[in-house]
Design a protein around this motif. Structure first.
Motif, mmCIF file in Angstrom:
data_model
loop_
_atom_site.group_PDB
_atom_site.id
_atom_site.type_symbol
_atom_site.label_atom_id
_atom_site.label_comp_id
_atom_site.label_asym_id
_atom_site.label_seq_id
_atom_site.Cartn_x
_atom_site.Cartn_y
_atom_site.Cartn_z
ATOM 1 N N ASP A 18 44.033 -27.216 66.685
ATOM 2 C CA ASP A 18 44.962 -28.110 65.994
ATOM 3 C C ASP A 18 46.246 -28.220 66.803
ATOM 4 O OD1 ASP A 18 46.421 -25.782 65.438
ATOM 5 O OD2 ASP A 18 46.140 -25.898 63.274
ATOM 6 N N LYS A 19 47.224 -28.928 66.271
ATOM 7 C CA LYS A 19 48.466 -29.172 67.009
ATOM 8 C C LYS A 19 49.273 -27.908 67.276
ATOM 9 C CE LYS A 19 48.878 -33.989 65.599
ATOM 10 N NZ LYS A 19 47.472 -34.112 65.267
ATOM 11 N N TYR A 24 40.465 -25.289 65.230
ATOM 12 C CA TYR A 24 40.505 -26.425 64.313
ATOM 13 C C TYR A 24 39.695 -26.188 63.043
ATOM 14 C CZ TYR A 24 40.722 -31.225 62.732
ATOM 15 O OH TYR A 24 40.959 -32.352 61.975
ATOM 16 N N ASN A 111 47.199 -30.494 55.725
ATOM 17 C CA ASN A 111 48.090 -30.981 56.784
ATOM 18 C C ASN A 111 49.564 -30.763 56.479
ATOM 19 O OD1 ASN A 111 46.114 -31.885 58.571
ATOM 20 N ND2 ASN A 111 45.955 -33.862 57.566
ATOM 21 N N LEU A 120 54.721 -25.672 64.155
ATOM 22 C CA LEU A 120 54.918 -26.810 65.053
ATOM 23 C C LEU A 120 56.354 -26.888 65.542
ATOM 24 C CD1 LEU A 120 53.002 -29.463 62.913
ATOM 25 C CD2 LEU A 120 52.119 -28.133 64.846
ATOM 26 N N THR A 124 57.489 -32.623 66.386
ATOM 27 C CA THR A 124 56.127 -32.868 65.892
ATOM 28 C C THR A 124 56.090 -32.707 64.377
ATOM 29 O OG1 THR A 124 55.176 -32.107 67.979
ATOM 30 C CG2 THR A 124 53.714 -32.127 66.049
ATOM 31 N N ARG A 125 56.743 -31.668 63.870
ATOM 32 C CA ARG A 125 56.774 -31.426 62.431
ATOM 33 C C ARG A 125 57.378 -32.627 61.699
ATOM 34 N NH1 ARG A 125 58.605 -26.556 62.426
ATOM 35 N NH2 ARG A 125 60.783 -27.126 62.548
ATOM 36 N N LEU A 128 54.993 -35.686 61.788
ATOM 37 C CA LEU A 128 53.839 -35.527 60.900
ATOM 38 C C LEU A 128 54.243 -35.541 59.433
ATOM 39 C CD1 LEU A 128 51.724 -32.939 62.889
ATOM 40 C CD2 LEU A 128 51.351 -35.403 62.657
#
Length: 141
Positions: A18-19, A24, A111, A120, A124-125, A128
């Motif tokens: 995942d990020k 994942y 998510n 993160l 990015t946080r 998202l």
């Protein structure tokens, strides 16, 4: 049926992260499954498979069609966002399928889990969080 779905998901997502760099399947897919009622075998099956077509190799959908009932395939199709697909059209399709919507709700819960988001980087946080806020609004969740 759920066991077959888990097996396929683990095969398709093998080696994916995942990020935040976590496995994942463990960090996301299994978490989505765990957010559904243990008695909801069809929902849990779709949850295992929800990203397989989008993230998997060509031919993954054919494997689904051969192994799972039409209801499961239709929900996974609804949850599969095409590379050039408008987000609004995607959200309308998800909202139109109650099974897909149930799994998408669990997907968004995973998510937006604060523990996952905390791993993160800030940019990015924030990106998202906005994406998932928009998704929730579009889906009425």
């Amino acid at each position: 049926m759920e066991d077959r779905a888990e097996e396929l998901a683990r095969k398709v997502h093998a080696g994916q992260v995942d990020k935040a760099g976590q496995d994942y399947v463990t960090a996301h897919v299994a978490d989505v499954v765990g957010r559904l009622d243990p008695e909801d075998e069809v929902g849990r099956t779709v949850a295992w498979l929800h990203d397989t077509v989008e993230d998997g190799p060509a031919g993954t959908r054919d494997e689904l069609v051969a192994a799972f009932p039409d209801q499961v395939v239709a929900a996974v199709d609804a949850l599969t966002h095409g590379p050039d697909e408008d987000r609004a059209a995607y959200y309308r399709r998800v909202a139109a399928d109650p099974l897909a919507l149930r799994v998408k709700h669990a997907d968004l819960g995973s998510n937006t889990d604060p523990d996952r988001l905390a791993r993160l980087d800030p940019a990015t946080r924030e990106r998202l969080e906005e994406k998932y806020r928009t998704a929730r609004e579009a889906l009425g969740l």
